[in-house]
Design a protein around this motif. Structure first.
Motif, PDB file in Angstrom:
ATOM      1  N   GLU A   1      -3.718  13.875  -3.025  1.00 60.35           N
ATOM      2  CA  GLU A   1      -3.361  12.688  -2.251  1.00 60.35           C
ATOM      3  C   GLU A   1      -3.927  11.457  -2.939  1.00 60.35           C
ATOM      4  O   GLU A   1      -4.941  11.531  -3.624  1.00 60.35           O
ATOM      5  CB  GLU A   1      -3.924  12.773  -0.838  1.00 60.35           C
ATOM      6  CG  GLU A   1      -3.406  13.932  -0.039  1.00 60.35           C
ATOM      7  CD  GLU A   1      -4.109  14.034   1.301  1.00 60.35           C
ATOM      8  OE1 GLU A   1      -4.419  12.996   1.895  1.00 60.35           O
ATOM      9  OE2 GLU A   1      -4.339  15.173   1.727  1.00 60.35           O
ATOM     10  N   CYS A   2      -3.255  10.336  -2.702  1.00 63.90           N
ATOM     11  CA  CYS A   2      -3.722   9.098  -3.303  1.00 63.90           C
ATOM     12  C   CYS A   2      -3.179   7.919  -2.501  1.00 63.90           C
ATOM     13  O   CYS A   2      -2.062   7.975  -1.981  1.00 63.90           O
ATOM     14  CB  CYS A   2      -3.204   9.008  -4.743  1.00 63.90           C
ATOM     15  SG  CYS A   2      -3.623   7.483  -5.575  1.00 63.90           S
ATOM     16  N   THR A   3      -3.967   6.882  -2.397  1.00 70.30           N
ATOM     17  CA  THR A   3      -3.506   5.626  -1.817  1.00 70.30           C
ATOM     18  C   THR A   3      -3.706   4.549  -2.863  1.00 70.30           C
ATOM     19  O   THR A   3      -4.813   4.354  -3.362  1.00 70.30           O
ATOM     20  CB  THR A   3      -4.287   5.277  -0.539  1.00 70.30           C
ATOM     21  OG1 THR A   3      -4.138   6.340   0.395  1.00 70.30           O
ATOM     22  CG2 THR A   3      -3.762   3.989   0.072  1.00 70.30           C
TER      23      THR A   3
ATOM     24  N   GLN B   1       0.849  -1.178   0.000  1.00 69.61           N
ATOM     25  CA  GLN B   1       0.000   0.000   0.000  1.00 69.61           C
ATOM     26  C   GLN B   1       0.888   1.233   0.000  1.00 69.61           C
ATOM     27  O   GLN B   1       1.771   1.366   0.843  1.00 69.61           O
ATOM     28  CB  GLN B   1      -0.925   0.001   1.218  1.00 69.61           C
ATOM     29  CG  GLN B   1      -1.968   1.086   1.154  1.00 69.61           C
ATOM     30  CD  GLN B   1      -3.116   0.821   2.095  1.00 69.61           C
ATOM     31  OE1 GLN B   1      -3.575  -0.287   2.219  1.00 69.61           O
ATOM     32  NE2 GLN B   1      -3.577   1.859   2.756  1.00 69.61           N
TER      33      GLN B   1
ATOM     34  N   ASP C   1       4.539   7.346   2.221  1.00 70.14           N
ATOM     35  CA  ASP C   1       4.712   6.188   3.095  1.00 70.14           C
ATOM     36  C   ASP C   1       4.319   4.932   2.323  1.00 70.14           C
ATOM     37  O   ASP C   1       3.617   5.019   1.315  1.00 70.14           O
ATOM     38  CB  ASP C   1       3.821   6.334   4.328  1.00 70.14           C
ATOM     39  CG  ASP C   1       4.186   5.375   5.450  1.00 70.14           C
ATOM     40  OD1 ASP C   1       5.296   4.805   5.410  1.00 70.14           O
ATOM     41  OD2 ASP C   1       3.351   5.205   6.362  1.00 70.14           O
ATOM     42  N   TYR C   2       4.786   3.804   2.787  1.00 71.11           N
ATOM     43  CA  TYR C   2       4.325   2.543   2.212  1.00 71.11           C
ATOM     44  C   TYR C   2       4.262   1.480   3.288  1.00 71.11           C
ATOM     45  O   TYR C   2       4.903   1.604   4.326  1.00 71.11           O
ATOM     46  CB  TYR C   2       5.213   2.099   1.042  1.00 71.11           C
ATOM     47  CG  TYR C   2       6.586   1.628   1.442  1.00 71.11           C
ATOM     48  CD1 TYR C   2       7.632   2.530   1.589  1.00 71.11           C
ATOM     49  CD2 TYR C   2       6.840   0.279   1.657  1.00 71.11           C
ATOM     50  CE1 TYR C   2       8.891   2.102   1.944  1.00 71.11           C
ATOM     51  CE2 TYR C   2       8.105  -0.154   2.006  1.00 71.11           C
ATOM     52  CZ  TYR C   2       9.125   0.754   2.153  1.00 71.11           C
ATOM     53  OH  TYR C   2      10.376   0.321   2.509  1.00 71.11           O
TER      54      TYR C   2
ATOM     55  N   SER D   1       1.150   5.429  -0.027  1.00 72.49           N
ATOM     56  CA  SER D   1       0.522   6.735   0.190  1.00 72.49           C
ATOM     57  C   SER D   1       1.319   7.752  -0.608  1.00 72.49           C
ATOM     58  O   SER D   1       2.529   7.873  -0.424  1.00 72.49           O
ATOM     59  CB  SER D   1       0.541   7.109   1.671  1.00 72.49           C
ATOM     60  OG  SER D   1      -0.225   6.200   2.403  1.00 72.49           O
TER      61      SER D   1
ATOM     62  N   GLU E   1      -8.406   8.149  -0.645  1.00 75.09           N
ATOM     63  CA  GLU E   1      -8.333   9.579  -0.977  1.00 75.09           C
ATOM     64  C   GLU E   1      -8.859   9.829  -2.395  1.00 75.09           C
ATOM     65  O   GLU E   1      -8.267  10.587  -3.160  1.00 75.09           O
ATOM     66  CB  GLU E   1      -6.911  10.127  -0.840  1.00 75.09           C
ATOM     67  CG  GLU E   1      -6.467  10.388   0.572  1.00 75.09           C
ATOM     68  CD  GLU E   1      -6.115   9.123   1.320  1.00 75.09           C
ATOM     69  OE1 GLU E   1      -6.764   8.912   2.360  1.00 75.09           O
ATOM     70  OE2 GLU E   1      -5.261   8.366   0.907  1.00 75.09           O
TER      71      GLU E   1
ATOM     72  N   GLU F   1      -6.470   2.241  -7.154  1.00 79.00           N
ATOM     73  CA  GLU F   1      -6.546   3.363  -6.232  1.00 79.00           C
ATOM     74  C   GLU F   1      -7.594   3.019  -5.189  1.00 79.00           C
ATOM     75  O   GLU F   1      -8.739   2.720  -5.528  1.00 79.00           O
ATOM     76  CB  GLU F   1      -6.923   4.632  -6.994  1.00 79.00           C
ATOM     77  CG  GLU F   1      -6.894   5.872  -6.138  1.00 79.00           C
ATOM     78  CD  GLU F   1      -7.185   7.133  -6.936  1.00 79.00           C
ATOM     79  OE1 GLU F   1      -7.289   7.066  -8.171  1.00 79.00           O
ATOM     80  OE2 GLU F   1      -7.297   8.185  -6.303  1.00 79.00           O
TER      81      GLU F   1
END
Length: 89
Positions: free
Chosen positions: A47-49, A3, A83-84, A5, A41, A38
């Motif tokens: 922003e995207c996750t 995942q 982050d991941y 971020s 967010e 995706e």
């Protein structure tokens, strides 16, 4: 599952975000045998996750591939990796 971020600092709209994320997803999907979506967010334009999954019978192989993906995202000039997180299923 990996995942990510991400921030898209130059995105001024959701259209800009979608263009940057689609480019990243297409590039990663072409280079690696993964599924990517995706997942967070969705309404935030900077922003995207992303969630990335890979199926393999070798944890070592999968760790290597996902590590390469993290490195590729870090090198991207359109998105910034915030982050991941790795999760094993």
């Amino acid at each position: 599952m990996l995942q990510l971020s991400l921030l898209i600092p130059d995105a001024m709209s959701l259209k800009d975000k979608r263009r940057a994320i689609k480019s990243l997803k297409d590039r990663l999907g072409t280079r690696h045998n993964i599924s990517i979506a995706e997942v967070g967010e969705l309404d935030a334009h900077r922003e995207c996750t992303l969630a990335i999954a890979q199926v393999s019978n070798s944890r070592r192989f999968t760790e290597s591939c996902l590590s390469k993906i993290v490195d590729e995202v870090r090198m991207s000039r359109w998105v910034s990796l915030v982050d991941y997180e790795l999760e094993w299923v």
